[in-house]
Scaffold this motif. Sequence first.
Motif, mmCIF file in Angstrom:
data_model
loop_
_atom_site.group_PDB
_atom_site.id
_atom_site.type_symbol
_atom_site.label_atom_id
_atom_site.label_comp_id
_atom_site.label_asym_id
_atom_site.label_seq_id
_atom_site.Cartn_x
_atom_site.Cartn_y
_atom_site.Cartn_z
ATOM 1 N N MET A 72 0.867 -1.192 0.000
ATOM 2 C CA MET A 72 0.000 0.000 0.000
ATOM 3 C C MET A 72 0.899 1.235 0.000
ATOM 4 O O MET A 72 1.093 1.881 1.033
ATOM 5 C CB MET A 72 -0.894 -0.002 1.249
ATOM 6 C CG MET A 72 -1.740 -1.239 1.435
ATOM 7 S SD MET A 72 -3.173 -1.257 0.367
ATOM 8 C CE MET A 72 -4.185 0.000 1.133
ATOM 9 N N PRO A 73 1.515 1.575 -1.151
ATOM 10 C CA PRO A 73 2.485 2.676 -1.197
ATOM 11 C C PRO A 73 1.985 3.974 -0.554
ATOM 12 O O PRO A 73 0.884 4.440 -0.847
ATOM 13 C CB PRO A 73 2.722 2.867 -2.703
ATOM 14 C CG PRO A 73 2.410 1.544 -3.298
ATOM 15 C CD PRO A 73 1.276 0.997 -2.482
ATOM 16 N N THR A 113 -5.423 3.902 6.727
ATOM 17 C CA THR A 113 -5.906 2.517 6.655
ATOM 18 C C THR A 113 -6.668 2.066 7.903
ATOM 19 O O THR A 113 -7.432 1.108 7.852
ATOM 20 C CB THR A 113 -4.721 1.549 6.473
ATOM 21 O OG1 THR A 113 -3.849 1.663 7.608
ATOM 22 C CG2 THR A 113 -3.960 1.840 5.194
ATOM 23 N N GLY A 114 -6.425 2.742 9.018
ATOM 24 C CA GLY A 114 -7.049 2.320 10.270
ATOM 25 C C GLY A 114 -6.313 1.165 10.930
ATOM 26 O O GLY A 114 -6.781 0.585 11.917
ATOM 27 N N LEU A 115 -5.129 0.813 10.385
ATOM 28 C CA LEU A 115 -4.342 -0.293 10.946
ATOM 29 C C LEU A 115 -3.288 0.224 11.919
ATOM 30 O O LEU A 115 -2.714 1.301 11.716
ATOM 31 C CB LEU A 115 -3.648 -1.066 9.823
ATOM 32 C CG LEU A 115 -4.558 -1.876 8.900
ATOM 33 C CD1 LEU A 115 -3.761 -2.355 7.683
ATOM 34 C CD2 LEU A 115 -5.132 -3.071 9.645
ATOM 35 N N PRO A 116 -2.987 -0.535 12.954
ATOM 36 C CA PRO A 116 -1.938 -0.115 13.901
ATOM 37 C C PRO A 116 -0.552 -0.290 13.290
ATOM 38 O O PRO A 116 -0.388 -1.002 12.301
ATOM 39 C CB PRO A 116 -2.140 -1.077 15.087
ATOM 40 C CG PRO A 116 -2.712 -2.306 14.466
ATOM 41 C CD PRO A 116 -3.620 -1.817 13.364
ATOM 42 N N GLU A 117 0.444 0.354 13.878
ATOM 43 C CA GLU A 117 1.811 0.244 13.386
ATOM 44 C C GLU A 117 2.571 -0.895 14.060
ATOM 45 O O GLU A 117 3.778 -1.054 13.843
ATOM 46 C CB GLU A 117 2.549 1.569 13.573
ATOM 47 C CG GLU A 117 1.972 2.680 12.696
ATOM 48 C CD GLU A 117 2.748 3.971 12.781
ATOM 49 O OE1 GLU A 117 3.880 3.955 13.339
ATOM 50 O OE2 GLU A 117 2.261 5.011 12.291
ATOM 51 N N ALA A 118 1.870 -1.665 14.863
ATOM 52 C CA ALA A 118 2.440 -2.865 15.495
ATOM 53 C C ALA A 118 1.297 -3.860 15.649
ATOM 54 O O ALA A 118 0.144 -3.464 15.847
ATOM 55 C CB ALA A 118 3.052 -2.527 16.851
ATOM 56 N N PRO A 119 1.567 -5.154 15.545
ATOM 57 C CA PRO A 119 0.485 -6.144 15.635
ATOM 58 C C PRO A 119 -0.109 -6.237 17.032
ATOM 59 O O PRO A 119 0.615 -6.228 18.029
ATOM 60 C CB PRO A 119 1.185 -7.451 15.238
ATOM 61 C CG PRO A 119 2.622 -7.230 15.600
ATOM 62 C CD PRO A 119 2.893 -5.789 15.338
#
Length: 225
Positions: A184-185, A192-198
């Motif tokens: 996802m450049p 994206t709503g995604l965290p930067e760590a799992p």
Amino acid sequence: MKHIIIAFIFTGILMSCNSSDKKNTTTENSSEMETTEKRTSNDSIRELKSIVTDADLIATALLSAPEESRSESKVIGYNMKGEFVTLKEGNNEFIILADDPNKSGFSAACYHKDLEPFMARGRALKAEGKTPQDIFEIREEEMKSGALKITTGATLHIYYGSKTAFDPETFKVDGAKLRYVVYMPFATSESTGLPEAPAASNHPWIMNPGTHRAHIMISPLPEEK
């Protein structure tokens, strides 16, 4: 009286025979069960094989691709002579980079063919002696200028592990597991709503956010043995 005594003796002999038969039967059954258990145990332990041929490289690399796509996937990489070649021709949307037999551990990667210019550029820069940071910065500038492109949503599947021995029947590498990447450049956590760590070992997260290499990482839980 004599008849009664004879009857008692006969009964005693029968009981003794029955008892002996039961012991023999129990011993035989126990022996059969033991043999069966040993046979089952031996059958479940299959001898692993080392990667020693180009065919081994291809067979193990193909496990990085979806099962239904393996037969038509192209496989490239270093052969056992150390030459970078096309190990197997293909005609679908996947290109597979086989494990490098001259490196420790195992790592094969399957990626969408639209990523090949990006991957090939990285290999070329590495061959020139560029450091990982140099490669990152050069491709970042080329992405921003439009000289290099990554299709948003293009995927990379990585099949990796610390060992290289594999099962010659299934071609599974001992202890290897899969990790998935969705490019996802220049995407960010906010976009994206995604965290930067799992949040957990099998949860998606975004890595290298805001850069040309921004990608969603997904690491499935390992298979239970």
